[in-house]
Design an enzyme around this catalytic site. Sequence first.
Site, mmCIF file in Angstrom:
data_model
loop_
_atom_site.group_PDB
_atom_site.id
_atom_site.type_symbol
_atom_site.label_atom_id
_atom_site.label_comp_id
_atom_site.label_asym_id
_atom_site.label_seq_id
_atom_site.Cartn_x
_atom_site.Cartn_y
_atom_site.Cartn_z
ATOM 1 N N SER A 1 0.827 -1.205 0.000
ATOM 2 C CA SER A 1 0.000 0.000 0.000
ATOM 3 C C SER A 1 0.865 1.260 0.000
ATOM 4 O O SER A 1 1.641 1.489 -0.921
ATOM 5 C CB SER A 1 -0.961 -0.041 1.192
ATOM 6 O OG SER A 1 -1.893 1.008 1.149
ATOM 7 N N ASP B 1 -9.269 -4.347 -5.718
ATOM 8 C CA ASP B 1 -8.741 -3.270 -4.863
ATOM 9 C C ASP B 1 -9.561 -1.994 -5.076
ATOM 10 O O ASP B 1 -9.592 -1.443 -6.171
ATOM 11 C CB ASP B 1 -7.273 -3.007 -5.209
ATOM 12 C CG ASP B 1 -6.555 -2.147 -4.186
ATOM 13 O OD1 ASP B 1 -7.230 -1.382 -3.474
ATOM 14 O OD2 ASP B 1 -5.315 -2.237 -4.117
ATOM 15 N N HIS C 1 -7.258 -5.022 -1.666
ATOM 16 C CA HIS C 1 -6.110 -4.208 -1.279
ATOM 17 C C HIS C 1 -5.316 -4.865 -0.153
ATOM 18 O O HIS C 1 -4.098 -4.684 -0.056
ATOM 19 C CB HIS C 1 -6.606 -2.833 -0.828
ATOM 20 C CG HIS C 1 -5.513 -1.860 -0.508
ATOM 21 N ND1 HIS C 1 -4.685 -1.340 -1.481
ATOM 22 C CD2 HIS C 1 -5.104 -1.322 0.671
ATOM 23 C CE1 HIS C 1 -3.811 -0.519 -0.910
ATOM 24 N NE2 HIS C 1 -4.040 -0.497 0.384
#
Length: 291
Positions: free
Chosen positions: A160, A206, A238
């Site tokens: 991320s 995601d 995600h």
Amino acid sequence: MRTRMIRTGLATLLALGGLATSQAVTAQAADNPYERGPAPTVSSIEALRGSYSVSQTTVSSLSVSGFGGGTIYYPSSTADGTFGAIAISPGFTAYQSSIAWLGPRLASQGFVVFTIDTNTTVDQPDSRGRQLLSALDYLTQQSSVRSRIDTSRLGVMGHSMGGGGTLEAAKSRPSLQAAIPLTGWNTDKTWPEVKTPTLVVGADGDTIAPVATHSEPFYGSLPSSLDKAYLELRGATHFTPNSSNTTIAKYSISWLKRFIDNDTRYEQFLCPLPSASLTIAEYRGNCPHTS
């Protein structure tokens, strides 16, 4: 007499064959002194653990500067000499525990792995990138395992915000041998300056860093001359990189081995390009690899 001559001839041929085999093995080792571990198979790169037993040590945030401490995972034995090393950053609001599964999984394949905490959980990608580099500097210069590391063979990974930081680190330090952003997030979408072989991992489901606005433009903006690949996970979100995942591990290990260790035995898992499957929505890349 004739039988003895035949036996002598056979013995000579066998000896020469053994010598040739020995020389070939020696030549192969000389060609790539960084090769570590047995010849890989699909099962070995998909396994929860590789061939090396793993030790670990905790690094307190109070003993370092530039990042928030972490955990170092490393092969217990020194019999094979030094290893390449990888620093891994967690994502926004997350701690090293969120990416801890990668530590022993990668280390057991023959790497020193540093899963880090960041200075604050809300650091932005540029800060995460600097912290990854600070962690590598600590690992190679001050850590208790520094003598086990080949300082010319280093890589970065991150999830991320840490994935965005992975790209920042690669941009800042071209000498890095491999970079793997996992469902990366960054407001900067273009990375033409990156010179580090990069595997971009996205997830089809995601909604925080959608591939259309993050992983795909990241990959597309990397130089066409660069060894690069784009892996889009199928049925993933995600947060898929926060749990043990065979597909992520399989291709991360292959990428790190291929480019940090220059181990062409792993090229077979990257080229020809993997096909779409139950776990892969899409895979793009340039084959064969050049570095």
